[in-house]
Design a protein around this motif. Structure first.
Motif, PDB file in Angstrom:
ATOM      1  N   ILE A  94       0.839  -1.203   0.000  1.00 29.94           N
ATOM      2  CA  ILE A  94       0.000   0.000   0.000  1.00 29.94           C
ATOM      3  C   ILE A  94       0.871   1.248   0.000  1.00 29.94           C
ATOM      4  CG2 ILE A  94      -1.626   1.372   1.359  1.00 29.94           C
ATOM      5  CD1 ILE A  94      -2.969  -1.142   2.267  1.00 29.94           C
ATOM      6  N   ALA A  95       1.891   1.242   0.863  1.00 25.73           N
ATOM      7  CA  ALA A  95       2.791   2.398   0.933  1.00 25.73           C
ATOM      8  C   ALA A  95       3.495   2.615  -0.400  1.00 25.73           C
ATOM      9  CB  ALA A  95       3.806   2.183   2.050  1.00 25.73           C
ATOM     10  N   THR A  96       3.914   1.530  -1.041  1.00 26.70           N
ATOM     11  CA  THR A  96       4.587   1.637  -2.338  1.00 26.70           C
ATOM     12  C   THR A  96       3.651   2.214  -3.397  1.00 26.70           C
ATOM     13  OG1 THR A  96       6.032  -0.241  -1.838  1.00 26.70           O
ATOM     14  CG2 THR A  96       5.751   0.338  -4.155  1.00 26.70           C
ATOM     15  N   ALA A  97       2.426   1.697  -3.427  1.00 32.14           N
ATOM     16  CA  ALA A  97       1.458   2.178  -4.417  1.00 32.14           C
ATOM     17  C   ALA A  97       1.111   3.651  -4.177  1.00 32.14           C
ATOM     18  CB  ALA A  97       0.203   1.316  -4.374  1.00 32.14           C
ATOM     19  N   MET A  98       0.936   4.033  -2.925  1.00 35.50           N
ATOM     20  CA  MET A  98       0.635   5.426  -2.613  1.00 35.50           C
ATOM     21  C   MET A  98       1.761   6.337  -3.107  1.00 35.50           C
ATOM     22  SD  MET A  98      -1.035   5.227   1.222  1.00 35.50           S
ATOM     23  CE  MET A  98      -1.095   7.029   1.357  1.00 35.50           C
ATOM     24  N   VAL A 135      -7.795   7.088   2.482  1.00 31.48           N
ATOM     25  CA  VAL A 135      -8.007   5.648   2.612  1.00 31.48           C
ATOM     26  C   VAL A 135      -7.696   4.985   1.274  1.00 31.48           C
ATOM     27  CG1 VAL A 135      -9.686   3.831   3.090  1.00 31.48           C
ATOM     28  CG2 VAL A 135      -9.784   5.985   4.370  1.00 31.48           C
ATOM     29  N   HIS A 136      -6.818   3.987   1.314  1.00 32.51           N
ATOM     30  CA  HIS A 136      -6.410   3.292   0.094  1.00 32.51           C
ATOM     31  C   HIS A 136      -6.392   1.789   0.343  1.00 32.51           C
ATOM     32  CE1 HIS A 136      -5.344   7.108  -1.768  1.00 32.51           C
ATOM     33  NE2 HIS A 136      -4.758   7.429  -0.612  1.00 32.51           N
ATOM     34  N   THR A 137      -6.630   1.027  -0.710  1.00 27.91           N
ATOM     35  CA  THR A 137      -6.711  -0.426  -0.571  1.00 27.91           C
ATOM     36  C   THR A 137      -5.897  -1.141  -1.642  1.00 27.91           C
ATOM     37  OG1 THR A 137      -8.700  -0.530  -1.969  1.00 27.91           O
ATOM     38  CG2 THR A 137      -9.034  -0.347   0.421  1.00 27.91           C
ATOM     39  N   VAL A 138      -5.365  -2.271  -1.244  1.00 28.17           N
ATOM     40  CA  VAL A 138      -4.774  -3.221  -2.180  1.00 28.17           C
ATOM     41  C   VAL A 138      -5.547  -4.522  -2.023  1.00 28.17           C
ATOM     42  CG1 VAL A 138      -2.775  -4.686  -2.658  1.00 28.17           C
ATOM     43  CG2 VAL A 138      -2.462  -2.247  -2.280  1.00 28.17           C
ATOM     44  N   GLN A 139      -5.985  -5.078  -3.132  1.00 27.51           N
ATOM     45  CA  GLN A 139      -6.709  -6.347  -3.106  1.00 27.51           C
ATOM     46  C   GLN A 139      -6.037  -7.353  -4.022  1.00 27.51           C
ATOM     47  OE1 GLN A 139     -10.860  -4.966  -3.964  1.00 27.51           O
ATOM     48  NE2 GLN A 139     -11.348  -6.032  -2.065  1.00 27.51           N
ATOM     49  N   ALA A 140      -6.035  -8.601  -3.590  1.00 28.33           N
ATOM     50  CA  ALA A 140      -5.530  -9.699  -4.410  1.00 28.33           C
ATOM     51  C   ALA A 140      -6.584 -10.794  -4.455  1.00 28.33           C
ATOM     52  CB  ALA A 140      -4.227 -10.251  -3.839  1.00 28.33           C
ATOM     53  N   THR A 199     -11.818 -30.023 -17.406  1.00 24.51           N
ATOM     54  CA  THR A 199     -10.869 -28.943 -17.669  1.00 24.51           C
ATOM     55  C   THR A 199     -10.725 -28.062 -16.426  1.00 24.51           C
ATOM     56  OG1 THR A 199     -12.620 -27.517 -18.548  1.00 24.51           O
ATOM     57  CG2 THR A 199     -11.400 -28.907 -20.116  1.00 24.51           C
ATOM     58  N   THR A 200      -9.593 -27.354 -16.351  1.00 21.33           N
ATOM     59  CA  THR A 200      -9.329 -26.483 -15.212  1.00 21.33           C
ATOM     60  C   THR A 200      -8.930 -25.091 -15.679  1.00 21.33           C
ATOM     61  OG1 THR A 200      -6.966 -27.061 -15.075  1.00 21.33           O
ATOM     62  CG2 THR A 200      -8.523 -28.461 -13.861  1.00 21.33           C
ATOM     63  N   THR A 201      -9.149 -24.111 -14.815  1.00 19.04           N
ATOM     64  CA  THR A 201      -8.706 -22.746 -15.068  1.00 19.04           C
ATOM     65  C   THR A 201      -8.141 -22.182 -13.767  1.00 19.04           C
ATOM     66  OG1 THR A 201     -10.933 -21.900 -14.596  1.00 19.04           O
ATOM     67  CG2 THR A 201     -10.354 -22.251 -16.907  1.00 19.04           C
ATOM     68  N   GLY A 202      -7.247 -21.194 -13.903  1.00 17.45           N
ATOM     69  CA  GLY A 202      -6.674 -20.546 -12.737  1.00 17.45           C
ATOM     70  C   GLY A 202      -6.427 -19.081 -13.014  1.00 17.45           C
ATOM     71  N   TYR A 203      -6.278 -18.299 -11.978  1.00 21.39           N
ATOM     72  CA  TYR A 203      -6.068 -16.862 -12.153  1.00 21.39           C
ATOM     73  C   TYR A 203      -5.389 -16.283 -10.916  1.00 21.39           C
ATOM     74  CZ  TYR A 203     -10.264 -16.962  -9.299  1.00 21.39           C
ATOM     75  OH  TYR A 203     -11.157 -17.229  -8.294  1.00 21.39           O
ATOM     76  N   ARG A 204      -4.699 -15.170 -11.126  1.00 24.65           N
ATOM     77  CA  ARG A 204      -4.064 -14.409 -10.056  1.00 24.65           C
ATOM     78  C   ARG A 204      -4.063 -12.949 -10.486  1.00 24.65           C
ATOM     79  NH1 ARG A 204      -2.003 -13.371  -4.852  1.00 24.65           N
ATOM     80  NH2 ARG A 204      -0.551 -11.648  -5.109  1.00 24.65           N
ATOM     81  N   GLN A 205      -4.683 -12.063  -9.705  1.00 29.16           N
ATOM     82  CA  GLN A 205      -4.747 -10.663 -10.077  1.00 29.16           C
ATOM     83  C   GLN A 205      -4.782  -9.777  -8.839  1.00 29.16           C
ATOM     84  OE1 GLN A 205      -8.433 -11.666 -12.199  1.00 29.16           O
ATOM     85  NE2 GLN A 205      -9.438  -9.989 -11.089  1.00 29.16           N
ATOM     86  N   GLU A 206      -4.361  -8.531  -9.002  1.00 28.70           N
ATOM     87  CA  GLU A 206      -4.356  -7.578  -7.904  1.00 28.70           C
ATOM     88  C   GLU A 206      -4.937  -6.258  -8.375  1.00 28.70           C
ATOM     89  OE1 GLU A 206      -1.108  -7.227  -5.299  1.00 28.70           O
ATOM     90  OE2 GLU A 206      -0.536  -9.349  -5.412  1.00 28.70           O
ATOM     91  N   GLY A 207      -5.480  -5.515  -7.412  1.00 24.28           N
ATOM     92  CA  GLY A 207      -6.047  -4.212  -7.711  1.00 24.28           C
ATOM     93  C   GLY A 207      -5.643  -3.194  -6.671  1.00 24.28           C
ATOM     94  N   TYR A 208      -5.714  -1.937  -7.060  1.00 19.42           N
ATOM     95  CA  TYR A 208      -5.405  -0.843  -6.129  1.00 19.42           C
ATOM     96  C   TYR A 208      -6.524   0.190  -6.194  1.00 19.42           C
ATOM     97  CZ  TYR A 208      -3.080   3.108  -3.886  1.00 19.42           C
ATOM     98  OH  TYR A 208      -2.778   4.155  -3.053  1.00 19.42           O
ATOM     99  N   ASP A 209      -7.082   0.512  -5.034  1.00 13.86           N
ATOM    100  CA  ASP A 209      -8.183   1.477  -4.930  1.00 13.86           C
ATOM    101  C   ASP A 209      -9.327   1.143  -5.877  1.00 13.86           C
ATOM    102  OD1 ASP A 209      -6.961   2.842  -2.917  1.00 13.86           O
ATOM    103  OD2 ASP A 209      -6.403   4.599  -4.100  1.00 13.86           O
ATOM    104  N   GLY A 210      -9.653  -0.126  -5.959  1.00 11.21           N
ATOM    105  CA  GLY A 210     -10.803  -0.564  -6.737  1.00 11.21           C
ATOM    106  C   GLY A 210     -10.582  -0.677  -8.227  1.00 11.21           C
TER     107      GLY A 210
END
Length: 330
Positions: free
Chosen positions: A84-88, A97-102, A113-124
């Motif tokens: 969060i500090a890095t993104a800010m 108020v700030h958020t990081v989500q994964a 069959t299978t699927t997978g995912y990995r993603q992150e967001g900042y402030d929505g």
């Protein structure tokens, strides 16, 4: 006669992490694990421990598991705080108020069959995500390019995530489905009630007590499907693990008297579609449906107890040193 995608046999395992800047009345770090969309494990920075949210996971894991998961989340919490500090800093923000989500996980479909995912967001907003086909990271904005370049410097973390999402995650998904089979694969049919507050009010078709979540509710007029003037509400959970949903038909009193209206409910717990014809206003029916809602919100399902078997514990990201390699640090 009637099918929807929500009735698919697909199973999913998903973890959602949310980190927020301090100073508000909520945990600064939360992780929720979901099996088929339902929470089964939970951690936050206030309670400072990973806890089970269902009986089936509680009865299949021992204290060593919860201790290990707690330690992992405590370490990950510090990394997300730093992110969060890095993104800010990158967005030239010094307060607020700030958020990081994964969010990451996997799905096992009914065709194997299978699927997978990995993603992150900042402030929505999207920040960075993994492309499993190319084993590269996709930056959603120029601030995320720094993280992309850092994570792609060796390529190690993308390969680690691919191994986890396509193998380890699927293995744990299958184990969890096995643990919870009696719960997740049961088929509880809905109880359906038709009611109307008064002659000028909409007609409500209310289904409750059903499992799994997938259900279809629609109306017929004189035996023909009716799509107009119909409102379908969101499917809501009951406290006993079942669900409720309603469909609302707006129709004039004159039309109601001249035609035959029926509510049709399709669910995997029913041998055939349930067709309930509308009857004149019935106060007893109104009281009955209210009672069903209250029961659904207050009752708790008592699951059959299983002996703890110590079959191991999910370690999704490993030790703090491993997390550095997995590309969690911006």
């Amino acid at each position: 006669m009637f099918t929807t995608a929500t009735l698919s046999a697909t199973h999913s395992l998903q973890y959602i992490i949310t980190a927020v800047t301090p100073g508000i009345n909520s945990p600064e770090y939360i992780e929720v694990g979901l099996l088929d969309g339902e929470p089964f494990v939970y951690y936050d920075s206030k309670i400072k421990k990973m806890i089970p949210k269902t009986e089936w996971i509680k009865n299949n894991e021992d204290e060593d598991c919860w201790d290990a998961e707690t330690q992992t989340n405590q370490a990950t919490q510090e990394i997300f705080k730093a992110n969060i500090a890095t993104a800010m800093s990158r967005f030239n923000q010094t307060e607020g108020v700030h958020t990081v989500q994964a969010m990451y996980g996997c799905e096992l479909h009914d065709d194997g069959t299978t699927t997978g995912y990995r993603q992150e967001g900042y402030d929505g907003e999207d920040f960075i995500s993994l492309d499993l086909n190319t084993l590269t990271w996709t930056a959603a904005n120029d601030k995320a390019v720094i993280t992309k370049n850092k994570w792609e410097a060796t390529g190690t973390n993308a390969h680690q995530w691919k191994g986890y999402l396509e193998n380890t995650c699927i293995e744990w998904l299958q184990k969890y489905v096995s643990y919870s089979r009696d719960t997740l694969e049961r088929k509880d049919p809905p109880e359906v009630t038709l009611f109307q507050k008064d002659s000028s009010s909409p007609v409500v078709c209310h289904a409750t007590g059903f499992f799994p979540k997938g259900v279809a509710i629609f109306w017929q007029k004189n035996g023909e499907d009716l799509r107009e003037n119909v409102e379908l509400t969101e499917t809501l959970p009951n406290q006993d693990g079942t669900y409720q949903k309603r469909s609302i038909l707006t129709v004039s009193p004159e039309d109601l008297n001249k035609n035959k209206y029926s509510c049709v409910v399709h669910h995997s717990g029913l041998e055939k579609d349930l067709v309930l014809a509308f009857q004149p206003v019935n106060v007893g029916a109104i009281l009955a449906v209210l009672l069903l809602v209250l029961v659904g919100c207050a009752a708790f399902l008592i699951w059959r107890k299983k002996k703890k078997n110590g079959k191991g514990c999910r370690r999704q990201m490993g030790s703090p040193n491993e997390q550095l390699q997995w590309g969690l640090v911006y």
